[in-house]
Design an enzyme around this catalytic site. Structure first.
Site, mmCIF file in Angstrom:
data_model
loop_
_atom_site.group_PDB
_atom_site.id
_atom_site.type_symbol
_atom_site.label_atom_id
_atom_site.label_comp_id
_atom_site.label_asym_id
_atom_site.label_seq_id
_atom_site.Cartn_x
_atom_site.Cartn_y
_atom_site.Cartn_z
ATOM 1 N N GLU A 203 26.464 37.711 44.951
ATOM 2 C CA GLU A 203 26.490 36.247 45.033
ATOM 3 C C GLU A 203 25.292 35.666 45.797
ATOM 4 O O GLU A 203 25.430 34.781 46.645
ATOM 5 C CB GLU A 203 27.827 35.780 45.624
ATOM 6 C CG GLU A 203 28.993 36.167 44.717
ATOM 7 C CD GLU A 203 30.375 35.784 45.232
ATOM 8 O OE1 GLU A 203 30.467 35.301 46.370
ATOM 9 O OE2 GLU A 203 31.352 35.993 44.498
ATOM 10 N N GLU A 321 33.024 40.225 38.790
ATOM 11 C CA GLU A 321 34.118 39.951 39.736
ATOM 12 C C GLU A 321 34.799 38.661 39.313
ATOM 13 O O GLU A 321 34.138 37.648 39.092
ATOM 14 C CB GLU A 321 33.571 39.809 41.164
ATOM 15 C CG GLU A 321 34.643 39.522 42.216
ATOM 16 C CD GLU A 321 34.050 39.287 43.604
ATOM 17 O OE1 GLU A 321 33.174 40.080 44.027
ATOM 18 O OE2 GLU A 321 34.449 38.300 44.267
#
Length: 519
Positions: A203, A321
């Site tokens: 991220e 994810e």
């Protein structure tokens, strides 16, 4: 004999429909007819044989959200690897892809002789509220011994922030220092531990979470990783996949990254999905049951495929994810029956856009685990994932449903036969749908097969927030020794319409339907 099977199946099916509407006034249940249209001439997309993936995270027990601490001992560092349910839950997939990573992965140091090996500690001033932590090589050995016994395909998320400088604007700049990651990779290769893929960072793309790295720098770092892997694995005969960036889709960032990682430096581009908002949202269940909200994520899948195709980069896309609701999900929602509506719809939708693998956050940990964080008992989504894995083949078929907007329908060539498997999701609690199957294009019927297999999933007592799932009216539960239960289908006459009860999920295996796309 065929009639006996079909009659018995029909009686049981009627019982299931009664169970699924216990909490609804029978007079309020509407019966609707519909058609599912399947184009079987060619497939529209293809997924990996092992499409289902789940994550194991780094969060320590002190990780709390909204006053709830939902992680207990579910970290890679403290998970009980001797638990028989965990063992059997992974083995049941043969194999399950497991991605090792998460928010703290960019704060993990890998034990070597040059660096101290300290564990994560609470510190509110630190990014994500914890100091850097360490993976001891003894624990890495223990994890790999466990993986050898259970057989998963392992994707390891590497720390992508080592060597960088943190800037006042929230970004991180400078080149990635690969030395500590390289020590882990070399250790792994020396001991013969199989790795399916190495993923760089978590991220850090686009606006980032915690911090961010510019796309051109990230591409340069990814190329560095690939070159190191080529050198380290040169004598092994197999180089693992090179995967990145494990972040939220940002079209401009992803485009630049793909354009600068050409020449087979990147194998897989990964993005994350938490499209339902925070776990604390009081309207979470309403969002899960709203077809308009579920439809919104299709734009992300579509746009990513467009970016991939226009770049000319041969990389494929994964969902690296996806927990639906961020900050650990919500107890009795993201670990309950109702969440299978969102989860299975995501699997179906992602497949249509050529997503090769879908990694669920988490296998265990938080309030969105496939397994209960403390007891390890499978939550409903575990069974949904395992049924998908066993029934849905690689080739994705074009499907349209006409009759009600509350039915979500997907179809793949079957994993069990040369036929097809359908998936229906009924988001309505007061509608029973009878669906006929209509084929757009030529198909051949196998005359030796006059029955289909059906798997009806419902919540115990019709309670959407139940953590107990029923298959064809029977509770799914592990045995006293932790064995995963078998999935026994109903056998229904193929000439009958498919009945989808209120708030239910139905997988239908049709071995007799032989479509050109599936041959």
């Amino acid at each position: 004999m065929g009639y006996q099977i079909n009659a018995k199946g029909w009686c049981i099916l009627m019982g299931i429909l009664s169970i699924s509407i216990i909490y609804v006034n029978a007079s309020s249940v509407e019966r609707v007819e519909g058609n599912v249209y399947i184009d079987g001439k060619v497939g529209i997309a293809e997924i990996d044989e092992n499409f289902i993936c789940a994550t194991l995270d780094w969060w320590p027990p002190e990780k709390c959200d909204y006053g709830t601490c939902a992680w207990d001992h579910a970290s890679l560092l403290n998970l009980d690897l001797s638990n028989p349910i965990l063992f059997n839950a992974i083995r049941a997939f043969s194999p399950l892809k497991i991605r090792l990573g998460g928010s703290l992965q960019d704060k993990v140091i890998y034990e070597d002789s040059k660096l101290p090996c300290n564990q994560f500690k609470n510190k509110p001033s630190e990014m994500f509220g914890f100091t850097p932590g360490c993976l001891p090589m003894k624990r890495w050995d223990e994890l790999n011994a466990f993986f050898k016994k259970t057989g998963p395909l392992i994707v390891f998320g590497l720390n992508a922030l080592t060597g960088r400088i943190y800037n006042p604007d929230g970004s991180a700049s400078g080149a990635w220092d690969p030395s500590n990651a390289e020590s882990l990779i070399r250790y792994t290769v020396e001991r013969g531990y199989p790795i399916h893929g190495w993923e760089l960072g978590n991220e850090l793309s686009g606006s980032g979470v915690g911090t961010r790295v510019a796309a051109n720098q990230y591409a340069s770092d990814l190329i560095t990783l690939n070159h190191r892997l080529i050198e380290i694995y040169k004598d092994s005969g197999h180089k693992p996949l090179v995967i990145a960036p494990g972040g939220f889709f940002d079209a401009h960032w992803f485009s630049e990254f793909l354009n600068k990682t050409q020449n087979n430096n990147l194998d897989v581009i990964t993005h994350h999905i938490y499209n339902l908002g925070p776990g604390v949202d009081p309207h979470l269940i309403e969002s899960i049951l709203n077809p308009s909200i579920l439809d919104q994520e299709a734009a992300t899948f579509k746009h990513l495929q467009e970016v991939l195709e226009s770049s000319g980069n041969p990389a494929v896309s994964w969902v690296g994810e996806a927990g639906g609701a961020y900050n650990s999900g919500r107890n009795h929602v993201t670990n309950a029956f109702v969440f299978s509506f969102w989860y299975l719809d995501q699997l179906g939708m992602a497949s249509k856009y050529n997503t090769k693998t879908y990694c669920r956050q988490t296998l265990i940990g938080g309030n969105y685990g496939l397994l209960n964080t403390t007891t390890f008992v499978p939550n409903p989504d575990y069974y949904s994932a395992l049924l998908w894995h066993r029934l849905m083949g690689k080739t994705v078929l074009s499907v349209n449903f006409a009759g009600t907007k509350n039915i979500r329908a997907y179809a793949h060539c079957s994993k069990l036969s040369k036929g097809i498997t359908l998936l229906f999701i009924n988001l309505s609690g007061n509608t029973t749908v009878q669906s006929n199957v209509v084929y757009n294009g030529t198909y051949e019927r196998n005359e030796t097969g006059n029955v289909r297999s059906e798997y009806h999933l419902t919540a115990k007592d019709g309670e959407l927030q139940s953590q107990v799932m029923l298959l064809n009216g029977d509770i799914l539960t592990v045995s006293s020794s932790g064995e995963i239960p078998p999935f026994t289908p109903l056998h229904v006459n193929s000439s009958e319409p498919i009945v989808i009860g209120p708030f239910s999920i139905v997988f239908v295996h049709m071995p007799f339907t032989l479509l050109p796309a599936c041959q």
